[in-house]
Enzyme design. Structure first.
Site, PDB file in Angstrom:
ATOM      1  CB  ALA A 147     -17.686  41.728  26.082  1.00 19.89           C
TER       2      ALA A 147
ATOM      3  CG  ASP B 143     -19.639  34.494  28.379  1.00 17.89           C
ATOM      4  OD1 ASP B 143     -20.578  33.679  28.516  1.00 17.89           O
ATOM      5  OD2 ASP B 143     -19.448  35.446  29.159  1.00 17.89           O
TER       6      ASP B 143
ATOM      7  CG  ASN C 105     -19.931  39.801  23.013  1.00 14.56           C
ATOM      8  OD1 ASN C 105     -20.961  39.741  23.675  1.00 14.56           O
ATOM      9  ND2 ASN C 105     -18.810  39.232  23.388  1.00 14.56           N
TER      10      ASN C 105
ATOM     11  CG  ASN D 251     -19.482  48.951  26.018  1.00 14.70           C
ATOM     12  OD1 ASN D 251     -19.459  50.025  25.452  1.00 14.70           O
ATOM     13  ND2 ASN D 251     -20.176  48.748  27.145  1.00 14.70           N
ATOM     14  CE  LYS D 252     -17.984  45.882  34.162  1.00 16.85           C
ATOM     15  NZ  LYS D 252     -16.684  46.185  34.785  1.00 16.85           N
ATOM     16  CB  SER D 253     -12.199  46.646  28.548  1.00 15.48           C
ATOM     17  OG  SER D 253     -12.495  45.320  28.883  1.00 15.48           O
TER      18      SER D 253
ATOM     19  CG  ASP E  69      -5.472  53.590  19.467  1.00 15.66           C
ATOM     20  OD1 ASP E  69      -4.762  54.389  18.828  1.00 15.66           O
ATOM     21  OD2 ASP E  69      -5.099  53.042  20.522  1.00 15.66           O
TER      22      ASP E  69
ATOM     23  CB  ALA F  20      -6.762  55.728  22.355  1.00 13.63           C
TER      24      ALA F  20
ATOM     25  NE  ARG G  76      -6.252  62.948  12.697  1.00 12.42           N
ATOM     26  CZ  ARG G  76      -5.408  62.750  11.648  1.00 12.42           C
ATOM     27  NH1 ARG G  76      -4.260  62.168  11.815  1.00 12.42           N
ATOM     28  NH2 ARG G  76      -5.748  63.151  10.456  1.00 12.42           N
TER      29      ARG G  76
HETATM   30  P1  NAP Z   1     -11.127  36.289  24.987  1.00 13.14           P
HETATM   31  O1  NAP Z   1     -10.065  37.239  24.617  1.00 13.14           O
HETATM   32  O2  NAP Z   1     -10.765  35.005  25.604  1.00 13.14           O
HETATM   33  O3  NAP Z   1     -12.266  37.004  25.861  1.00 13.14           O
HETATM   34  C1  NAP Z   1     -12.081  37.942  26.783  1.00 13.14           C
HETATM   35  C2  NAP Z   1     -13.007  37.698  27.948  1.00 13.14           C
HETATM   36  O4  NAP Z   1     -14.304  38.247  27.652  1.00 13.14           O
HETATM   37  C3  NAP Z   1     -13.235  36.237  28.301  1.00 13.14           C
HETATM   38  O5  NAP Z   1     -13.115  36.128  29.680  1.00 13.14           O
HETATM   39  C4  NAP Z   1     -14.669  35.980  27.858  1.00 13.14           C
HETATM   40  O6  NAP Z   1     -15.329  35.013  28.627  1.00 13.14           O
HETATM   41  C5  NAP Z   1     -15.280  37.326  28.123  1.00 13.14           C
HETATM   42  N1  NAP Z   1     -16.540  37.624  27.443  1.00 13.14           N
HETATM   43  C6  NAP Z   1     -16.941  37.323  26.186  1.00 13.14           C
HETATM   44  N2  NAP Z   1     -18.167  37.815  25.942  1.00 13.14           N
HETATM   45  C7  NAP Z   1     -18.560  38.452  27.082  1.00 13.14           C
HETATM   46  C8  NAP Z   1     -19.724  39.156  27.466  1.00 13.14           C
HETATM   47  N3  NAP Z   1     -20.727  39.348  26.614  1.00 13.14           N
HETATM   48  N4  NAP Z   1     -19.775  39.689  28.716  1.00 13.14           N
HETATM   49  C9  NAP Z   1     -18.758  39.549  29.577  1.00 13.14           C
HETATM   50  N5  NAP Z   1     -17.627  38.871  29.281  1.00 13.14           N
HETATM   51  C10 NAP Z   1     -17.528  38.343  28.043  1.00 13.14           C
HETATM   52  O7  NAP Z   1     -12.030  36.007  23.683  1.00 13.14           O
HETATM   53  P2  NAP Z   1     -13.422  35.286  23.653  1.00 13.14           P
HETATM   54  O8  NAP Z   1     -13.639  34.459  24.853  1.00 13.14           O
HETATM   55  O9  NAP Z   1     -13.497  34.651  22.334  1.00 13.14           O
HETATM   56  O10 NAP Z   1     -14.451  36.509  23.738  1.00 13.14           O
HETATM   57  C11 NAP Z   1     -14.580  37.430  22.706  1.00 13.14           C
HETATM   58  C12 NAP Z   1     -14.843  38.779  23.277  1.00 13.14           C
HETATM   59  O11 NAP Z   1     -13.720  39.251  23.983  1.00 13.14           O
HETATM   60  C13 NAP Z   1     -15.078  39.840  22.237  1.00 13.14           C
HETATM   61  O12 NAP Z   1     -16.399  39.783  21.732  1.00 13.14           O
HETATM   62  C14 NAP Z   1     -14.790  41.089  23.024  1.00 13.14           C
HETATM   63  O13 NAP Z   1     -15.956  41.579  23.659  1.00 13.14           O
HETATM   64  C15 NAP Z   1     -13.866  40.643  24.124  1.00 13.14           C
HETATM   65  N6  NAP Z   1     -12.614  41.359  24.016  1.00 13.14           N
HETATM   66  C16 NAP Z   1     -12.272  42.176  25.059  1.00 13.14           C
HETATM   67  C17 NAP Z   1     -11.143  42.965  24.995  1.00 13.14           C
HETATM   68  C18 NAP Z   1     -10.848  43.860  26.146  1.00 13.14           C
HETATM   69  O14 NAP Z   1     -11.609  43.834  27.117  1.00 13.14           O
HETATM   70  N7  NAP Z   1      -9.822  44.662  26.062  1.00 13.14           N
HETATM   71  C19 NAP Z   1     -10.309  42.916  23.885  1.00 13.14           C
HETATM   72  C20 NAP Z   1     -10.672  42.065  22.839  1.00 13.14           C
HETATM   73  C21 NAP Z   1     -11.828  41.301  22.919  1.00 13.14           C
HETATM   74  P3  NAP Z   1     -14.985  33.432  28.561  1.00 13.14           P
HETATM   75  O15 NAP Z   1     -13.684  33.294  29.269  1.00 13.14           O
HETATM   76  O16 NAP Z   1     -16.126  32.807  29.268  1.00 13.14           O
HETATM   77  O17 NAP Z   1     -14.896  33.044  27.112  1.00 13.14           O
END
Ligand code: NAP
Ligand code: MN
Length: 265
Positions: free
Chosen positions: A163, A50, A122, A165-167, A151, A186, A149
């Site tokens: 993505a 993704d 996203n 948002n779900k966390s 994070d 937070a 106020r």
């Molecule tokens: P990453 O840190 O490797 O991604 C985190 C995970 O999110 C990966 O498993 C990725 O899938 C998955 N993902 C990305 N878009 C998604 C979606 N629309 N629905 C469900 N899962 C999704 O970074 P990345 O692969 O470049 O992905 C960027 C995204 O990571 C950001 O847009 C943000 O949404 C997410 N993110 C999540 C957190 C958190 O949950 N705490 C923190 C920072 C960013 P793949 O392994 O297939 O790439």
């Protein structure tokens, strides 16, 4: 419409080049022209996960006149990757189908300090880059809604709802509903500071404005999908649904809710 110019987006390491090579051959066998310049393409295919799909869309400028497709190399299908790299029969079926169905995903437009504007597929995220709490005035259209106020905040599109948002316990939103979901990171809540506390969803046409209080903590970390914004200092951010939609291939037995089930349940 015949779409015949295909651009592949993927890492260029030797392992990936070998994997991709088979797909290049397959595409050519089915009469597609592989182009090296994405501007010449009308189909853009990402190979990876993704994250790679998000990059492919960003690096090619969120094109509305292109069909995007994601091919997964991670062993499982994901939210943006409808094909598995080893399942070539499914790709052949899609390539041979002239009347391919199209699925449209809403995107968001972010404007920073009335100057630069960016698209996100996203989410847009903003958070304090230091240990001190971060303060923003939050407006919905012209209404001062709350003073935040904490994070930071996440503004997610429907496809981004699964993505980041779900966390933070945001809801999963059907991409057939064009809207934006705002979620807190937070928030501080006490007798002096009060925020809504739950995520909220804005309909298309509304805008969300964040005014960063200039109290020293006004150099937050901002991200659009998986890319950090290089802008350091910020006062105002406006988020709204953009008019642009990203088109992907719609396959059978592969609705958004089937994807959600397959990914999470
Ligand atoms: P990453 O840190 O490797 O991604 C985190 C995970 O999110 C990966 O498993 C990725 O899938 C998955 N993902 C990305 N878009 C998604 C979606 N629309 N629905 C469900 N899962 C999704 O970074 P990345 O692969 O470049 O992905 C960027 C995204 O990571 C950001 O847009 C943000 O949404 C997410 N993110 C999540 C957190 C958190 O949950 N705490 C923190 C920072 C960013 P793949 O392994 O297939 O790439
Ligand atoms: Mn990733």
């Amino acid at each position: 419409m015949t779409r015949r110019n295909l651009y592949f987006y993927h890492k260029k390491d030797s392992e990936m080049m070998e994997k991709a090579g088979h797909l290049y051959e397959l595409a050519e066998k089915y009469g597609f022209t592989i182009v090296n310049d994405f501007k010449q393409a009308n189909i853009i295919v990402s190979i990876g996960g993704d994250g790679t799909f998000l990059q492919a869309v960003r690096k090619t400028g969120f094109r509305e006149d292109c069909l995007y497709a994601g091919i997964s190399t991670t062993g499982t299908l994901s939210m943006y990757c409808d094909f598995h790299i080893d399942d070539t029969s499914k790709m052949v079926e899609a390539m041979a189908n002239e009347q391919i169905e199209v699925r449209r995903y809403p995107t968001m437009e972010i404007k920073v300090d009335d100057e630069s504007s960016f698209y996100c597929l996203n989410e847009f995220s903003i958070r304090s880059a230091i240990i001190k709490t971060f303060v923003m005035d939050v407006f919905i259209d012209n209404l001062h809604f709350e003073t935040f106020r904490g994070d930071g905040m996440i503004v997610a599109t429907p496809t981004g709802s699964t993505a980041y948002n779900k966390s933070v316990n945001g809801a999963i939103v059907d991409p057939m509903l064009p809207c934006l979901q705002v979620s807190e990171l937070a928030s501080l809540n006490n007798n002096r500071y009060r925020t809504l506390g739950s995520s909220f969803i804005l309909s298309s046409g509304r805008s969300l404005t964040l005014r960063v209080i200039q109290d020293g903590n006004d150099h937050p970390t901002m991200g659009m999908d998986n890319e950090a914004l290089s802008i350091q200092h910020v006062e105002k951010i406006e988020a709204k649904l953009s008019g642009k939609q990203i088109k992907t291939v719609k396959l059978k037995d592969n609705s958004f809710w089937e994807k959600v089930k397959r990914s999470f349940l």
